[in-house]
Design an enzyme around this catalytic site. Structure first.
Site, PDB file in Angstrom:
ATOM      1  N   LYS A 119      22.604  79.406  66.658  1.00  5.27           N
ATOM      2  CA  LYS A 119      23.061  79.312  68.074  1.00  5.27           C
ATOM      3  C   LYS A 119      23.462  77.959  68.473  1.00  5.27           C
ATOM      4  CE  LYS A 119      19.465  81.427  69.346  1.00  5.27           C
ATOM      5  NZ  LYS A 119      18.846  81.679  67.859  1.00  5.27           N
ATOM      6  N   VAL A 120      22.905  77.018  68.074  1.00  9.49           N
ATOM      7  CA  VAL A 120      23.021  75.505  68.830  1.00  9.49           C
ATOM      8  C   VAL A 120      23.993  74.879  68.012  1.00  9.49           C
ATOM      9  CG1 VAL A 120      22.207  73.248  68.989  1.00  9.49           C
ATOM     10  CG2 VAL A 120      20.597  75.407  69.459  1.00  9.49           C
ATOM     11  N   HIS A 159      12.683  64.154  73.109  1.00 11.50           N
ATOM     12  CA  HIS A 159      12.987  65.516  73.116  1.00 11.50           C
ATOM     13  C   HIS A 159      13.522  66.024  74.263  1.00 11.50           C
ATOM     14  CE1 HIS A 159      11.216  69.262  70.598  1.00 11.50           C
ATOM     15  NE2 HIS A 159      12.125  69.556  71.046  1.00 11.50           N
ATOM     16  N   LEU A 160      14.600  65.774  74.603  1.00 12.32           N
ATOM     17  CA  LEU A 160      15.187  66.297  75.805  1.00 12.32           C
ATOM     18  C   LEU A 160      16.258  67.483  75.809  1.00 12.32           C
ATOM     19  CD1 LEU A 160      16.068  62.865  77.923  1.00 12.32           C
ATOM     20  CD2 LEU A 160      14.039  64.643  78.273  1.00 12.32           C
ATOM     21  N   GLY A 161      16.479  67.954  74.595  1.00 11.36           N
ATOM     22  CA  GLY A 161      17.412  68.897  74.150  1.00 11.36           C
ATOM     23  C   GLY A 161      17.461  70.033  75.158  1.00 11.36           C
ATOM     24  N   ALA A 162      16.295  70.645  75.388  1.00 13.48           N
ATOM     25  CA  ALA A 162      16.178  71.749  76.386  1.00 13.48           C
ATOM     26  C   ALA A 162      16.043  71.441  77.518  1.00 13.48           C
ATOM     27  CB  ALA A 162      15.272  72.618  75.736  1.00 13.48           C
ATOM     28  N   GLU A 173       5.117  63.562  67.934  1.00 14.95           N
ATOM     29  CA  GLU A 173       6.075  63.186  69.097  1.00 14.95           C
ATOM     30  C   GLU A 173       4.593  63.176  69.810  1.00 14.95           C
ATOM     31  OE1 GLU A 173       8.793  66.077  70.018  1.00 14.95           O
ATOM     32  OE2 GLU A 173      10.031  65.583  68.538  1.00 14.95           O
ATOM     33  N   ASP A 202      16.669  63.100  68.890  1.00 13.19           N
ATOM     34  CA  ASP A 202      16.088  63.706  70.159  1.00 13.19           C
ATOM     35  C   ASP A 202      14.674  64.078  69.670  1.00 13.19           C
ATOM     36  OD1 ASP A 202      15.719  64.473  72.735  1.00 13.19           O
ATOM     37  OD2 ASP A 202      16.031  66.598  71.864  1.00 13.19           O
ATOM     38  N   ALA A 240      17.315  68.907  66.012  1.00 14.95           N
ATOM     39  CA  ALA A 240      16.687  69.940  65.474  1.00 14.95           C
ATOM     40  C   ALA A 240      15.091  69.855  65.591  1.00 14.95           C
ATOM     41  CB  ALA A 240      17.114  70.224  64.282  1.00 14.95           C
ATOM     42  N   ARG A 241      14.574  69.232  64.326  1.00 16.08           N
ATOM     43  CA  ARG A 241      13.277  68.669  64.478  1.00 16.08           C
ATOM     44  C   ARG A 241      13.003  67.509  63.594  1.00 16.08           C
ATOM     45  NH1 ARG A 241      12.494  71.347  67.921  1.00 16.08           N
ATOM     46  NH2 ARG A 241      11.098  73.098  68.538  1.00 16.08           N
TER      47      ARG A 241
HETATM   48  N1  LIG Z   1      15.897  69.200  70.565  1.00 13.88           N
HETATM   49  C1  LIG Z   1      15.807  70.361  71.379  1.00 13.88           C
HETATM   50  O1  LIG Z   1      15.153  70.285  72.295  1.00 13.88           O
HETATM   51  C2  LIG Z   1      16.020  71.692  70.904  1.00 13.88           C
HETATM   52  C3  LIG Z   1      16.615  72.735  71.532  1.00 13.88           C
HETATM   53  C4  LIG Z   1      16.960  73.907  71.040  1.00 13.88           C
HETATM   54  C5  LIG Z   1      16.432  74.109  69.591  1.00 13.88           C
HETATM   55  N2  LIG Z   1      16.008  72.962  68.844  1.00 13.88           N
HETATM   56  C6  LIG Z   1      15.655  73.009  67.266  1.00 13.88           C
HETATM   57  O2  LIG Z   1      17.018  73.556  66.882  1.00 13.88           O
HETATM   58  C7  LIG Z   1      16.825  74.621  65.746  1.00 13.88           C
HETATM   59  C8  LIG Z   1      17.757  75.561  65.828  1.00 13.88           C
HETATM   60  O3  LIG Z   1      18.038  76.403  67.050  1.00 13.88           O
HETATM   61  P1  LIG Z   1      18.819  77.592  66.982  1.00 13.88           P
HETATM   62  O4  LIG Z   1      18.599  78.190  68.542  1.00 13.88           O
HETATM   63  O5  LIG Z   1      20.283  77.215  66.730  1.00 13.88           O
HETATM   64  O6  LIG Z   1      18.131  78.409  66.114  1.00 13.88           O
HETATM   65  P2  LIG Z   1      19.018  79.511  65.269  1.00 13.88           P
HETATM   66  O7  LIG Z   1      17.992  80.232  64.594  1.00 13.88           O
HETATM   67  O8  LIG Z   1      20.018  80.374  66.058  1.00 13.88           O
HETATM   68  O9  LIG Z   1      19.671  78.846  64.154  1.00 13.88           O
HETATM   69  C9  LIG Z   1      19.026  78.024  62.883  1.00 13.88           C
HETATM   70  C10 LIG Z   1      20.016  78.149  61.709  1.00 13.88           C
HETATM   71  O10 LIG Z   1      19.557  77.553  60.812  1.00 13.88           O
HETATM   72  C11 LIG Z   1      19.887  78.207  59.554  1.00 13.88           C
HETATM   73  N3  LIG Z   1      19.076  77.618  58.484  1.00 13.88           N
HETATM   74  C12 LIG Z   1      17.885  78.162  58.172  1.00 13.88           C
HETATM   75  N4  LIG Z   1      17.535  77.207  57.072  1.00 13.88           N
HETATM   76  C13 LIG Z   1      18.538  76.383  56.676  1.00 13.88           C
HETATM   77  C14 LIG Z   1      18.739  75.487  55.398  1.00 13.88           C
HETATM   78  N5  LIG Z   1      17.950  75.492  54.562  1.00 13.88           N
HETATM   79  N6  LIG Z   1      19.857  74.636  55.716  1.00 13.88           N
HETATM   80  C15 LIG Z   1      20.725  75.256  56.640  1.00 13.88           C
HETATM   81  N7  LIG Z   1      20.669  75.902  57.683  1.00 13.88           N
HETATM   82  C16 LIG Z   1      19.488  76.775  57.634  1.00 13.88           C
HETATM   83  C17 LIG Z   1      19.724  79.492  59.963  1.00 13.88           C
HETATM   84  O11 LIG Z   1      20.271  80.486  59.028  1.00 13.88           O
HETATM   85  C18 LIG Z   1      19.979  79.465  61.406  1.00 13.88           C
HETATM   86  O12 LIG Z   1      21.452  80.032  61.195  1.00 13.88           O
HETATM   87  C19 LIG Z   1      15.456  75.387  66.332  1.00 13.88           C
HETATM   88  O13 LIG Z   1      14.637  75.732  65.435  1.00 13.88           O
HETATM   89  C20 LIG Z   1      14.765  74.204  67.043  1.00 13.88           C
HETATM   90  O14 LIG Z   1      13.905  73.657  66.079  1.00 13.88           O
HETATM   91  C21 LIG Z   1      15.757  71.991  69.494  1.00 13.88           C
HETATM   92  O1  LIG Z   2      12.729  74.451  69.853  1.00 20.05           O
HETATM   93  C1  LIG Z   2      13.225  74.189  71.281  1.00 20.05           C
HETATM   94  O2  LIG Z   2      13.479  75.279  71.891  1.00 20.05           O
HETATM   95  C2  LIG Z   2      13.496  72.942  71.726  1.00 20.05           C
HETATM   96  O3  LIG Z   2      12.937  71.938  70.707  1.00 20.05           O
HETATM   97  C3  LIG Z   2      12.894  72.740  73.131  1.00 20.05           C
HETATM   98  O4  LIG Z   2      11.346  72.370  73.159  1.00 20.05           O
HETATM   99  P1  LIG Z   2      10.912  72.235  74.472  1.00 20.05           P
HETATM  100  O5  LIG Z   2      11.054  73.272  75.511  1.00 20.05           O
HETATM  101  O6  LIG Z   2       9.450  71.993  74.329  1.00 20.05           O
HETATM  102  O7  LIG Z   2      11.351  70.987  75.223  1.00 20.05           O
END
Ligand SMILES: NC(=O)c1ccc[n+]([C@@H]2O[C@H](COP(=O)([O-])OP(=O)(O)OC[C@H]3O[C@@H](n4cnc5c(N)ncnc54)[C@H](O)[C@@H]3O)[C@@H](O)[C@H]2O)c1
Ligand SMILES: O=C(O)[C@H](O)COP(=O)(O)O
Length: 303
Positions: free
Chosen positions: A121-122, A250-253, A231, A226, A201-202
């Site tokens: 999604k992201v 960690h401000l992404g969301a 953390e 981020d 991501a993480r």
């Molecule tokens: N910084 C933030 O505040 C923030 C906000 C939202 C999400 N995130 C992080 O971003 C990640 C992704 O979010 P999303 O909503 O897009 O999730 P999502 O599940 O829609 O997308 C994750 C994608 O990663 C793919 N994937 C799995 N293993 C993989 C690999 N080995 N190599 C490449 N791709 C692989 C999956 O097939 C999937 O399409 C979350 O798991 C979360 O950790 C961080």
């Molecule tokens: O995985 C997530 O949705 C993001 O990392 C956001 O996490 P947070 O809501 O704790 O900021």
């Protein structure tokens, strides 16, 4: 709540809702045994919840998978642009009285190749936005359908091809045992010299010591981060303090709109799980044997 307070209080509740800062450990789940039925993760990543322990304790784990997608993608793009134009470094310098135009000459995004690692999604929202900036977008995701990428104008490639061709790399995969530290000395070695990396991501998908080495050698020109393995990171973290690294806590969301959406999404998911309606969509549903799930649903309906 501190971890100790959470351990002391968790048994008083049917459901627990957390963000990424709270670790829902085996200890927390065991302390909640008898009453705790649902863990709601108010966000996407569920790497802070011990899914195995939750399943063993008879707890469903639900998340809010969609409401912060755009916020995270926008933050990724913000970091990409800030990094390329040295915005945070130049801002700090100017506030310290230094007018350093020559020092902070940046690089353009237009025409550059961006590799999106994790085309979910992201990642796909970042791709759409990067196309608007005139970037050539490639992506790696072992599970994403090629036609979804094609529709956005991105090309799905192997891990090796993605990291070798990219001028910029943006990370969007979840943290799992398979993705832990996949960006390490070996993978940095296969990247172009001068590559720039964004991570919303993480932290754990990067070997942070290896990234410091790659930044010191110039293999990686810049990084914008981020998220961190621990953390908050240590105050003397070499990575955070590196002059070629831009950081946010960690401000992404963290937008008003995303947090309102996440609050609604998780409230609906937890309410649904407590009523026994959303059990099939729980993150750990596939781990719960069918007969256990039936019993769990019966219990949930009784409450
Ligand atoms: N910084 C933030 O505040 C923030 C906000 C939202 C999400 N995130 C992080 O971003 C990640 C992704 O979010 P999303 O909503 O897009 O999730 P999502 O599940 O829609 O997308 C994750 C994608 O990663 C793919 N994937 C799995 N293993 C993989 C690999 N080995 N190599 C490449 N791709 C692989 C999956 O097939 C999937 O399409 C979350 O798991 C979360 O950790 C961080
Ligand atoms: O995985 C997530 O949705 C993001 O990392 C956001 O996490 P947070 O809501 O704790 O900021």
């Amino acid at each position: 709540m501190s971890p100790a307070e959470l351990l002391a209080k968790v048994a008083q509740f049917d459901a627990l809702i957390v963000r990424s800062g709270t670790k829902v450990t085996r200890g927390v789940l065991e302390a909640g045994r008898g009453r705790l039925r649902v863990v709601g993760r108010a966000g996407v990543g569920i790497d802070n919840v011990d899914l195995q322990a939750a399943t063993e304790a008879g707890c469903l784990v639900v998340n809010a998978p969609t409401a912060n997608t755009v916020a995270a993608a926008e933050h990724g793009i913000a970091l990409l642009a800030c990094m390329a134009r040295n915005v945070s470094q130049a801002d700090a310098a100017l506030k310290a009285g230094k007018w350093q135009r020559a020092k902070y000459v940046g690089v353009s995004l237009v025409g550059k190749t961006l590799a999106i690692m994790g085309f979910g999604k992201v990642g796909s929202e970042v791709a759409r936005r990067a196309k608007g900036l005139g970037m050539h977008v490639i992506a790696h995701d072992p599970y994403a359908p090629a036609d979804k990428a094609r529709a956005i104008g991105a090309e799905l490639v192997s891990f090796e091809e993605a990291i070798a061709k990219a001028d910029f790399i943006s990370l969007h995969m979840p943290l799992t045992p398979a993705t832990s530290k996949v960006f390490n000395d070996e993978s940095f070695g296969k990247m172009k010299t001068g590559v720039r990396i964004v991570n919303v991501a993480r932290g754990g998908v990067i070997d942070e010591d290896a990234l410091v080495r790659a930044l010191d050698s110039g293999k990686v020109a810049q990084a914008a981060l981020d998220v961190f393995t621990v953390e908050p990171p240590a105050k003397d973290s070499k990575l955070v303090l590196h002059e070629n690294v831009t950081v946010t806590p960690h401000l992404g969301a963290s937008t008003v709109e995303a947090q309102e959406g996440v609050a609604i999404e998780i409230a609906e998911a937890v309410g649904g799980a407590l009523r026994g309606e959303l059990a099939a969509t729980a993150v750990n549903a596939p781990m719960v044997p069918a007969e256990v799930r039936t019993k769990l649903l019966e219990k949930l309906r009784c409450r």
